[in-house]
Motif scaffolding. Structure first.
Motif, short mmCIF file in Angstrom:
data_model
loop_
_atom_site.label_atom_id
_atom_site.label_comp_id
_atom_site.label_asym_id
_atom_site.label_seq_id
_atom_site.Cartn_x
_atom_site.Cartn_y
_atom_site.Cartn_z
N MET A 1 0.82 -1.21 0.00
CA MET A 1 0.00 0.00 0.00
C MET A 1 0.86 1.27 0.00
O MET A 1 0.60 2.22 -0.73
N LEU A 2 1.91 1.29 0.85
CA LEU A 2 2.78 2.45 0.93
C LEU A 2 3.50 2.69 -0.40
O LEU A 2 3.68 3.84 -0.81
N THR A 3 3.90 1.60 -1.06
CA THR A 3 4.57 1.73 -2.36
C THR A 3 3.64 2.36 -3.37
O THR A 3 4.03 3.26 -4.13
N ARG A 4 2.40 1.91 -3.41
CA ARG A 4 1.42 2.45 -4.36
C ARG A 4 1.12 3.93 -4.09
O ARG A 4 1.03 4.74 -5.01
N ILE A 5 0.99 4.27 -2.80
CA ILE A 5 0.74 5.67 -2.42
C ILE A 5 1.91 6.55 -2.84
O ILE A 5 1.73 7.63 -3.42
N ALA A 6 3.15 6.09 -2.56
CA ALA A 6 4.34 6.87 -2.92
C ALA A 6 4.44 7.04 -4.43
O ALA A 6 4.81 8.12 -4.92
N PHE A 7 4.08 5.98 -5.18
CA PHE A 7 4.19 6.04 -6.63
C PHE A 7 3.26 7.10 -7.21
O PHE A 7 3.67 7.92 -8.04
N TYR A 8 2.00 7.10 -6.76
CA TYR A 8 1.01 7.98 -7.35
C TYR A 8 0.98 9.39 -6.74
O TYR A 8 0.59 10.35 -7.42
N LEU A 9 1.38 9.52 -5.49
CA LEU A 9 1.33 10.82 -4.84
C LEU A 9 2.67 11.56 -4.83
O LEU A 9 2.70 12.77 -4.61
N ILE A 10 3.77 10.82 -5.06
CA ILE A 10 5.08 11.46 -5.04
C ILE A 10 5.80 11.29 -6.38
O ILE A 10 6.11 12.27 -7.07
N ILE B 1 11.38 -6.71 -26.92
CA ILE B 1 11.23 -7.51 -25.70
C ILE B 1 12.45 -7.27 -24.81
O ILE B 1 13.58 -7.57 -25.20
N GLY B 2 12.21 -6.74 -23.63
CA GLY B 2 13.29 -6.52 -22.67
C GLY B 2 13.34 -7.66 -21.67
O GLY B 2 12.33 -7.99 -21.06
N VAL B 3 14.51 -8.25 -21.50
CA VAL B 3 14.69 -9.36 -20.56
C VAL B 3 15.29 -8.79 -19.28
O VAL B 3 16.39 -8.24 -19.29
N GLY B 4 14.55 -8.90 -18.17
CA GLY B 4 15.01 -8.30 -16.93
C GLY B 4 15.01 -9.26 -15.76
O GLY B 4 14.72 -10.45 -15.89
N ALA B 5 15.32 -8.69 -14.59
CA ALA B 5 15.33 -9.46 -13.34
C ALA B 5 14.19 -8.97 -12.46
O ALA B 5 13.82 -7.79 -12.48
N HIS B 6 13.62 -9.88 -11.68
CA HIS B 6 12.52 -9.52 -10.80
C HIS B 6 12.98 -8.53 -9.73
O HIS B 6 14.12 -8.54 -9.29
N ASN B 7 12.05 -7.66 -9.33
CA ASN B 7 12.27 -6.76 -8.21
C ASN B 7 11.72 -7.41 -6.94
O ASN B 7 10.69 -8.08 -6.99
N THR B 8 12.39 -7.21 -5.83
CA THR B 8 11.92 -7.82 -4.59
C THR B 8 10.59 -7.23 -4.13
O THR B 8 9.82 -7.89 -3.44
N ASN B 9 10.32 -5.98 -4.52
CA ASN B 9 9.05 -5.33 -4.20
C ASN B 9 8.09 -5.57 -5.37
O ASN B 9 8.19 -4.92 -6.40
N LYS B 10 7.18 -6.51 -5.23
CA LYS B 10 6.30 -6.90 -6.33
C LYS B 10 5.33 -5.80 -6.74
O LYS B 10 4.97 -5.70 -7.92
N VAL B 11 4.89 -4.99 -5.79
CA VAL B 11 3.99 -3.88 -6.12
C VAL B 11 4.73 -2.86 -6.98
O VAL B 11 4.21 -2.40 -8.00
N PHE B 12 5.95 -2.51 -6.58
CA PHE B 12 6.75 -1.57 -7.36
C PHE B 12 7.05 -2.15 -8.74
O PHE B 12 7.00 -1.42 -9.74
N GLU B 13 7.38 -3.43 -8.79
CA GLU B 13 7.66 -4.08 -10.07
C GLU B 13 6.48 -3.94 -11.02
O GLU B 13 6.65 -3.62 -12.21
N LYS B 14 5.28 -4.17 -10.52
CA LYS B 14 4.09 -4.07 -11.36
C LYS B 14 3.88 -2.65 -11.85
O LYS B 14 3.57 -2.42 -13.04
N LEU B 15 4.07 -1.66 -10.98
CA LEU B 15 3.86 -0.26 -11.34
C LEU B 15 4.90 0.22 -12.33
O LEU B 15 4.58 0.89 -13.32
N ILE B 16 6.17 -0.10 -12.09
CA ILE B 16 7.23 0.38 -12.99
C ILE B 16 7.17 -0.32 -14.33
O ILE B 16 7.47 0.28 -15.37
N ASN B 17 6.77 -1.60 -14.35
CA ASN B 17 6.65 -2.30 -15.62
C ASN B 17 5.49 -1.76 -16.45
O ASN B 17 5.53 -1.77 -17.68
#
Length: 296
Positions: free
Chosen positions: A1-10, A137-153
């Motif tokens: 939740m904090l990651t999502r709030i930071a992404f959209y509000l900051i 197609i970009g081949v990458g590595a998973h992020n440990t923060n899955k919420v951030f990974e979804k938002l940045i992708n």
């Protein structure tokens, strides 16, 4: 939740600011990294000293300072990526010789685009599907923060590039090659290998270094051309991509030849302007002093 709030509000509101404003914000961040946090100072200094043993202490310090400056600029450029328009991306990030890649599309062939964490690699992910005729197609590595990974992708892929990871890259490549869909697979092959027993060992930056063999392995499996691209910073916020062919027919080369040429090109790139590589990465966690040069 904090990651999502930071992404959209900051993060997202900040990304809307003009890039020159974000560069102004990067300077306080640079001061914090360098003087307060001393971000990974020991790792950076160790990597630089081992890679350039001929340099004195003052020169190493200068390179570290320049790296901190570059890293903070890269940080705000990645932030800007969240909201950059297509036009702005292509104005700031362009390929000097796209015909080198596009001719393989005209021949109905996919390509492996191999490079490294040098200069701005995130804008390459964002613009890959626009730079060339191929499906990007970009081949990458998973992020440990899955919420951030979804938002940045979501931000990375909004202009057509598909991002895949180690656990589904084989499936994605098989689909495109089996269905004859020419794709450009972007692989950053300078990461520390997770399995030191299954890697390519090269003399790289004055030390034996292990490299992930995925780019050569996929190229041989599907007989794909392998190309190397170098990202050159022309000025703040403006980059040029130069592409060259490593090989057109992997089956005609001995095992390991592609990886060897890649490591040579990467070393040339880094030495041309050292501060622009990711020196804060724990690149040499594994010891290969007793390993033979070549495939493990």
């Amino acid at each position: 939740m904090l990651t999502r709030i930071a992404f959209y509000l900051i993060f997202y509101p900040l990304s809307i600011l003009p890039l020159f404003s974000l560069y102004a914000l990067s300077y306080p961040l640079y001061l914090i990294l360098r003087y307060v946090l001393r971000y990974r100072k020991q790792i950076i200094d160790t990597n630089l000293k081992k890679s350039f043993p001929e340099l004195d202490v003052l020169t190493i310090k200068k390179l570290r300072t320049e790296f901190y400056s570059h890293l903070t600029q890269l940080g705000v450029e990645m932030l800007k990526m969240i909201s950059m328009s297509r036009k702005n991306v292509m104005r700031r990030y362009h390929c000097s010789n796209p015909e080198v890649v596009n001719r393989f599309f005209d021949e109905g062939k996919s390509v492996i685009l191999t490079s490294s964490h040098y200069n701005n690699w995130e804008w390459m992910v964002l613009s890959l599907d626009m730079q060339f005729k191929h499906y990007g197609i970009g081949v990458g590595a998973h992020n440990t923060n899955k919420v951030f990974e979804k938002l940045i992708n979501r931000a990375r892929t909004r202009y057509g590039t598909q991002v895949v990871f180690h656990d589904n890259v084989r499936e994605v490549m098989a689909y495109h090659e089996d269905n004859h869909i020419p794709a450009a697979y972007m692989i950053l092959a300078d990461q520390n290998p997770s399995n030191p027993k299954r890697c390519y060992v090269a003399n790289f930056l004055n030390q034996k270094t292990g490299f992930i063999r995925g780019s050569e392995g996929f190229a041989r499996k599907y007989d794909l051309p392998v190309l190397y691209y170098k990202v050159i910073k022309e000025r703040w916020g403006h980059y040029r991509i130069d592409v060259e062919v490593i090989c057109e027919k992997p089956s005609e080369l001995p095992d390991g030849a592609i990886m060897q040429r890649y490591t040579e090109l990467l070393e040339e790139t880094i030495k041309s302007n050292p501060p622009y590589w990711l020196w804060s990465h724990r690149r040499w966690k594994h010891n290969f002093d007793d390993a033979k040069i070549g495939n493990q």
